[in-house]
Motif scaffolding. Structure first.
Motif, PDB file in Angstrom:
ATOM      1  N   SER A  47      -1.229 -10.727  -6.896  1.00  0.00           N
ATOM      2  CA  SER A  47      -1.084 -10.926  -5.451  1.00  0.00           C
ATOM      3  C   SER A  47       0.344 -11.299  -5.094  1.00  0.00           C
ATOM      4  CB  SER A  47      -2.040 -12.015  -4.962  1.00  0.00           C
ATOM      5  OG  SER A  47      -3.378 -11.694  -5.233  1.00  0.00           O
ATOM      6  N   VAL A  48       0.937 -12.182  -5.903  1.00  0.00           N
ATOM      7  CA  VAL A  48       2.320 -12.614  -5.665  1.00  0.00           C
ATOM      8  C   VAL A  48       3.274 -11.435  -5.805  1.00  0.00           C
ATOM      9  CG1 VAL A  48       4.180 -14.126  -6.445  1.00  0.00           C
ATOM     10  CG2 VAL A  48       1.825 -14.970  -6.401  1.00  0.00           C
ATOM     11  N   LEU A  49       3.060 -10.617  -6.835  1.00  0.00           N
ATOM     12  CA  LEU A  49       3.914  -9.453  -7.046  1.00  0.00           C
ATOM     13  C   LEU A  49       3.769  -8.443  -5.917  1.00  0.00           C
ATOM     14  CD1 LEU A  49       3.413  -8.967 -10.889  1.00  0.00           C
ATOM     15  CD2 LEU A  49       5.486  -9.751  -9.736  1.00  0.00           C
ATOM     16  N   ILE A  50       2.536  -8.278  -5.417  1.00  0.00           N
ATOM     17  CA  ILE A  50       2.304  -7.374  -4.286  1.00  0.00           C
ATOM     18  C   ILE A  50       3.030  -7.891  -3.049  1.00  0.00           C
ATOM     19  CG2 ILE A  50       0.537  -6.525  -2.679  1.00  0.00           C
ATOM     20  CD1 ILE A  50      -1.383  -6.463  -5.101  1.00  0.00           C
ATOM     21  N   ALA A  51       2.985  -9.202  -2.832  1.00  0.00           N
ATOM     22  CA  ALA A  51       3.684  -9.805  -1.696  1.00  0.00           C
ATOM     23  C   ALA A  51       5.190  -9.607  -1.816  1.00  0.00           C
ATOM     24  CB  ALA A  51       3.349 -11.293  -1.605  1.00  0.00           C
ATOM     25  N   LEU A  52       5.725  -9.791  -3.019  1.00  0.00           N
ATOM     26  CA  LEU A  52       7.149  -9.575  -3.265  1.00  0.00           C
ATOM     27  C   LEU A  52       7.532  -8.127  -2.952  1.00  0.00           C
ATOM     28  CD1 LEU A  52       7.723 -11.500  -6.627  1.00  0.00           C
ATOM     29  CD2 LEU A  52       9.026 -11.855  -4.543  1.00  0.00           C
ATOM     30  N   GLY A  53       6.737  -7.202  -3.471  1.00  0.00           N
ATOM     31  CA  GLY A  53       7.041  -5.792  -3.275  1.00  0.00           C
ATOM     32  C   GLY A  53       6.949  -5.375  -1.820  1.00  0.00           C
ATOM     33  N   HIS A  54       5.927  -5.883  -1.120  1.00  0.00           N
ATOM     34  CA  HIS A  54       5.758  -5.476   0.274  1.00  0.00           C
ATOM     35  C   HIS A  54       6.818  -6.099   1.177  1.00  0.00           C
ATOM     36  CE1 HIS A  54       3.710  -3.651   3.596  1.00  0.00           C
ATOM     37  NE2 HIS A  54       3.656  -4.803   4.234  1.00  0.00           N
ATOM     38  N   ALA A  55       7.217  -7.319   0.873  1.00  0.00           N
ATOM     39  CA  ALA A  55       8.288  -7.965   1.653  1.00  0.00           C
ATOM     40  C   ALA A  55       9.556  -7.132   1.591  1.00  0.00           C
ATOM     41  CB  ALA A  55       8.554  -9.368   1.117  1.00  0.00           C
ATOM     42  N   PHE A  56       9.767  -6.502   0.447  1.00  0.00           N
ATOM     43  CA  PHE A  56      10.944  -5.660   0.262  1.00  0.00           C
ATOM     44  C   PHE A  56      10.773  -4.327   0.992  1.00  0.00           C
ATOM     45  CE2 PHE A  56      13.358  -2.507  -2.123  1.00  0.00           C
ATOM     46  CZ  PHE A  56      14.597  -3.119  -2.201  1.00  0.00           C
TER      47      PHE A  56
END
Length: 450
Positions: A222-231
């Motif tokens: 979930s954290v990695l998905i949030a990081l990727g989507h923020a970018f």
């Protein structure tokens, strides 16, 4: 590449620049991806992590990209080349600019296919196709739609044609005029839909789902998905913000504009989430229904609810505005490059790149039907391969090296002088752009390719 190859176009006002940048950032990622990944990753806790990622990654790299564009005052490859000449740094940095141009162009090849779905569903809603539609019918409608190569090709062609017709007229007559219609239109539609959401009886449930943290549902993924989507959501890494920055006069504030862009993009994504989940919950449907939320779940809701024809048409109209505003921003860096470095007229550049994108996009069209069992990279379809190469490789690498270039090649004085960074924020920004953002983007990159 000569120093004299500079952008000759400019925004008529800072407000227009901000609207254009918001239009690039606000796309299907806000209306399609953000709601369903929030639904799949626990709601409020995911939103908190996402907002932190926006501040730690999105904002620093956004400022960096716009700053590079205005400093180099040219298309991404030429802008980097101009700055390299001034700083005496390695010419290999120019590859950063080429990565940006190609990344945006390749994303457009499949983005236009999905954007075509939005236009098709807008037309369907306009003609009452969703009226009385149940879950099985919605699923069958979607399956039949994507199974038709000719149908998908038609809508893909419509998106590419509209994109070309807008950008061929230039920054002021084309992009600015389109943005002046699309962005206010999108915001008005979104607010009307938010007003409707208050009548569904599920706005409270939707608000709680989005903003009440449930950290037990939060995973490492979930954290990695949030990081990727923020970018991804801020159009970072594929040259748009750089080329839009190159049209930005020196008296405009990059920091202020960037804060407006980040705030607007985030607020629109959250309001869209409130609207979508209110409709979903109000009709007893599932929030975590994956990518099908927009094209399979919502038509059921619009088909069953009172006023569904009107609100469904408004909703998919908003999707069309968001998709087109992003599409024109994806092709613009490459057009700028062909104009400045190859002597193309804007018309010739737009039609050449449009034809290239349309042709390559046919592979994504076929990925949903005739080629759905044809695999390319890592057992992915053509569509999945293009998405993986751009979203998981080219964009993260572009964003990471953008941060490293601004953080390490420029001195703090050069960086602050060009961006107009206030002294009280300068040291913090230096830490973010030199260490925090590149490291976090690198983590996302490694996780996404392994």
């Amino acid at each position: 590449m000569a120093q004299l190859k500079l952008s000759t176009q400019a925004w008529t006002s800072q407000t227009i620049f901000i609207l254009a940048a918001i239009g690039s950032a606000v796309g299907l990622g806000n209306l399609w991806k953000f709601p369903y990944i929030t639904g799949e990753n626990g709601g409020g806790a995911f939103v908190i992590v996402y907002l932190l990622c926006i501040l730690l990654i999105g904002l620093p790299i956004l400022i960096a990209e716009i700053t590079l564009g205005r400093a180099g005052k040219a298309s991404p490859p030429q802008a980097i080349a101009n700055i390299v000449r001034e700083t005496g740094s390695s010419k290999l940095w120019v590859l950063l600019g080429f990565n940006a141009v190609m990344g945006g162009l390749l994303i457009l090849t499949f983005y236009s296919v999905i954007a075509g779905w939005g236009i098709a569903y807008f037309v369907d809603s306009l003609f009452g196709v969703f009226s009385g539609m149940n879950a099985d019918q919605a699923q069958q409608h979607f399956d039949d739609f994507v199974a038709s190569p000719s149908g998908l090709t038609f809508w893909h062609s419509v998106v590419m044609l509209l994109t070309i017709l807008i950008v061929v007229k230039g920054v002021r007559s084309g992009i600015e005029r389109a943005i002046n219609i699309m962005m206010p239109g999108l915001l008005i539609i979104l607010l009307v839909l938010l007003g409707y959401a208050t009548t569904t009886g599920a706005l409270g449930q939707s608000f709680e789902f989005l903003f009440k943290p449930n950290f037990s549902a939060l995973t490492t993924d979930s954290v990695l998905i949030a990081l990727g989507h923020a970018f991804f959501t801020l159009s970072l890494g594929f040259g748009t913000m750089m080329v839009y920055g190159s049209y930005m006069p020196k008296d405009y504030s990059i920091v202020r504009a960037s804060l407006w862009i980040v705030a607007a993009d985030t607020i629109i994504a959250l309001i869209a989430g409130l609207v979508i989940f209110s409709i979903v919950f109000g009709n007893g449907l599932e929030a975590g229904s994956g990518p099908g939320l927009l094209f399979q779940t919502l038509p059921i809701a619009f088909g069953q609810m009172t006023g569904g024809w009107f609100f469904g048409t408004l909703f998919f109209g908003m999707v069309v505005f968001a998709a087109l505003s992003s599409a024109i921003s994806m092709i613009e860096p490459a057009i700028s490059w062909l104009e400045q470095n190859w002597g193309f007229t804007r018309r010739k550049a737009a039609w050449t790149l449009g034809l290239f994108s349309w042709t390559l996009g046919l592979g994504s069209v076929l990925s949903f039907n005739l080629w759905k069992n044809v695999h390319f990279l890592q057992d992915k379809t053509f569509f999945g391969t293009m998405d993986f190469l751009t979203s998981n490789v080219m964009l993260p690498l572009g964003g990471m090296f953008t941060a490293l270039f601004v953080g390490w090649v420029w001195t703090q004085q050069q960086r602050d002088g060009e961006s107009g960074m206030p002294p009280k924020w300068s040291n913090l920004y230096g830490v973010l752009v030199k260490f925090v953002a590149p490291v976090l983007v690198f983590v996302v990159f490694v996780e996404s390719v392994t």
